[in-house]
Scaffold this motif. Structure first.
Motif, PDB file in Angstrom:
ATOM      1  N   ARG A   1       5.806  -3.145 -10.938  1.00 48.07           N
ATOM      2  CA  ARG A   1       6.820  -3.303  -9.894  1.00 48.07           C
ATOM      3  C   ARG A   1       6.161  -3.018  -8.547  1.00 48.07           C
ATOM      4  NH1 ARG A   1      12.138  -0.202 -11.727  1.00 48.07           N
ATOM      5  NH2 ARG A   1      12.907  -1.307  -9.870  1.00 48.07           N
ATOM      6  N   ILE A   2       5.508  -4.067  -8.040  1.00 47.13           N
ATOM      7  CA  ILE A   2       4.682  -3.959  -6.840  1.00 47.13           C
ATOM      8  C   ILE A   2       5.427  -4.524  -5.649  1.00 47.13           C
ATOM      9  CG2 ILE A   2       2.514  -4.687  -5.776  1.00 47.13           C
ATOM     10  CD1 ILE A   2       1.384  -4.914  -8.653  1.00 47.13           C
TER      11      ILE A   2
ATOM     12  N   THR B   1      -7.500  -9.230   2.864  1.00 49.10           N
ATOM     13  CA  THR B   1      -6.325  -8.414   3.144  1.00 49.10           C
ATOM     14  C   THR B   1      -5.064  -9.262   3.064  1.00 49.10           C
ATOM     15  OG1 THR B   1      -6.446  -8.802   5.512  1.00 49.10           O
ATOM     16  CG2 THR B   1      -7.706  -6.936   4.642  1.00 49.10           C
ATOM     17  N   SER B   2      -3.944  -8.575   3.116  1.00 48.71           N
ATOM     18  CA  SER B   2      -2.666  -9.275   3.012  1.00 48.71           C
ATOM     19  C   SER B   2      -2.413 -10.195   4.200  1.00 48.71           C
ATOM     20  CB  SER B   2      -1.522  -8.266   2.882  1.00 48.71           C
ATOM     21  OG  SER B   2      -1.521  -7.377   3.984  1.00 48.71           O
TER      22      SER B   2
ATOM     23  N   ALA C   1       2.379 -13.668  -3.669  1.00 53.06           N
ATOM     24  CA  ALA C   1       3.587 -13.718  -4.495  1.00 53.06           C
ATOM     25  C   ALA C   1       3.301 -13.348  -5.943  1.00 53.06           C
ATOM     26  CB  ALA C   1       4.209 -15.107  -4.424  1.00 53.06           C
ATOM     27  N   LYS C   2       2.079 -13.633  -6.391  1.00 45.00           N
ATOM     28  CA  LYS C   2       1.688 -13.351  -7.775  1.00 45.00           C
ATOM     29  C   LYS C   2       0.801 -12.125  -7.895  1.00 45.00           C
ATOM     30  CE  LYS C   2       1.843 -18.218  -9.163  1.00 45.00           C
ATOM     31  NZ  LYS C   2       1.070 -19.362  -9.719  1.00 45.00           N
TER      32      LYS C   2
END
Length: 121
Positions: free
Chosen positions: A26-27, A51-52, A73-74
């Motif tokens: 649950r990220i 990075t994000s 998303a994954k």
């Protein structure tokens, strides 16, 4: 939270391999995802991170040959390795840092179990 790696194996010099790493659980978010490697008798070293917000960092030794990508998303990070050389032989480890998830007391870093990449004729 688990990091599940796939890919790796034996390839001839000049060949290609693709490594994948998926973070499960649950990220809510992951700051940085990437790959490190460790050859026998050597220290673990950075290969590539992303990075994000899409900032990339590559080791000089892999620039122009390896490409890192991620699917937020994954919670997936992929390392495409082309033009492989014998000196790329190592155990490759998935790494995530800055992770926010249910049940975690720390944001990381967290490591995968490692996958062997061998480049040899």
């Amino acid at each position: 939270v688990q990091l599940v790696e796939s890919g790796g194996g034996l390839v001839q010099p000049g060949g290609s391999l693709r490594l994948s790493c998926a973070a499960s659980g649950r990220i809510f978010s992951i700051g940085s995802m990437g790959w490190y490697r460790q050859a026998p008798g050597k220290q673990r070293e950075l290969v590539a991170t992303v990075t994000s917000d899409g900032s990339f960092n590559y080791a000089d030794s892999v620039k122009g040959r390896f490409t890192i990508s991620r699917d937020n998303a994954k919670n997936l990070v992929v390392l495409q390795m082309n033009s492989l050389k014998p000196e790329d032989t190592a155990v490759y480890y998935c790494n995530v840092d800055g992770m926010v998830a249910v049940g975690l007391n720390s944001g990381g870093p967290y490591w995968g179990q490692g996958t062997q990449v061998t480049v040899s004729s």
